[in-house]
Design a protein around this motif. Structure first.
Motif: not given
Length: 334
Positions: A186-198
């Protein structure tokens, strides 16, 4: 609203000329800077529909319809032209980066190759530096050192970050993401989603995100296209989908997911299974699993088309208005 950067019209994917359809008559638009989420169960045709956009379907697949990028139909372009499109103007983040990275080349060499493939005059030294910068940009620690490591030396989350680095290397106009957070915690998933957004904010790219995870859809999508058995069954802004689903399948998906902090709500699994390709019932494909129209002869015999039921909200259900009214008057929310 600006003109769509991508227009998909009646996209179909069949296995053999007369074979069963994995994707049947799919149509949608994507606008610059927008994120379109495509959601559905495994077997609904999401990945097949996404790969068809770049003509990455299996060799035995027959793809029909139109994929309009500007004034070009990508399904009619010669392969040489598609080679210039892939990774340059339209890039893809695949579901399992382990499968798509070459195990005998360093990650940096593969990111640099993505740069040089579309910028032939870039020197190897400049391409490597660009690879280091990209890995640093997506949050790879010690990027200068990690650039010279092999894919097996990266964790799953780091490999996904490296694949995103490859995808954004040439600042594409459209970013396609196929289940980019699958198998990540879940933690890495949130980071990947933030990365895609940025990455989207920095490049201005339109994004088409395929997932089965409604939490991911809620986090990142602007609009949602719900697929079932190869067809679009609902399309609406993300908030409308979660507040007032207009198709029984969407409502069932929302009811089957756990809600953090709601320990009293029982999960409601969807009965039955998605029909196999080539074995669809004659009417609505969801009818055998549907509580709303199971006993309706029209639902059993007439396949509903995707139609507008309220402004900006489309549904392929004979009872869409009734369902929307039920959801509105009951105050039931996802």
């Amino acid at each position: 609203m600006t003109d769509p950067v991508l227009r998909v019209r009646e996209l179909g994917v069949r296995f053999g000329v007369d074979g069963p359809a994995a994707v049947d008559g799919l149509s949608y638009d994507v606008h610059p800077g927008e994120t379109l989420g495509i959601v559905g169960e495994s077997g609904s045709g999401k990945t097949m529909a996404l790969r068809a956009l770049l003509r990455l379907s299996p060799p035995n697949a027959v793809v029909t319809g139109r994929v309009l990028f500007g004034d070009r139909d990508l399904l009619q372009e010669p392969e040489s032209a598609m080679a210039a499109v892939r990774g340059r103007t339209i890039a893809m983040v695949f579901q399992d980066p382990t499968t798509y990275f070459n195990p005998v080349l360093t990650v940096g060499a593969q990111v640099a190759e993505a740069v040089r493939a579309h910028h032939r005059r870039t020197s190897r030294k400049a391409a490597r530096q660009r690879a280091v910068d990209l890995l640093r940009r997506v949050g790879i620690p010690a990027a200068e050192h990690r650039c010279d490591q092999f894919p097996h030396e990266y964790s799953g989350g780091m490999r996904q970050r490296a694949m995103i680095a490859m995808a954004i290397a040439n600042e594409p106009e459209i970013l396609l993401a196929d289940e980019p957070t699958t198998a990540l915690d879940v933690t890495v998933q949130a980071q990947i989603l933030d990365l895609l957004r940025v990455a989207q904010e920095e490049t201005g790219a339109a994004t088409v995100l395929v997932t089965h995870d409604l939490g991911v859809i809620a986090e990142i999508a602007d609009r949602v296209l719900v697929m079932y058995a190869g067809r679009a069954v609902e399309e609406a802004p993300v908030r409308s989908i979660f507040d007032s689903p207009g198709h029984p399948y969407t409502a069932a998906l929302l009811a089957s997911r756990p809600i953090l902090g709601d320990t009293l709500k029982r999960l409601r699994p969807i009965p039955g299974v998605i029909p196999a390709i080539g074995e669809l019932p004659p009417g609505c494909a969801f009818n055998p699993r549907c509580d709303l129209g199971r006993d309706d002869d029209r639902c059993r015999t007439v396949r509903p088309d995707l139609r507008t039921v309220v402004d900006g909200h489309s549904s392929a259900c004979h009872h869409a208005e009734k369902l929307l009214d039920i959801m509105t008057t009951s105050g039931e929310r996802a």
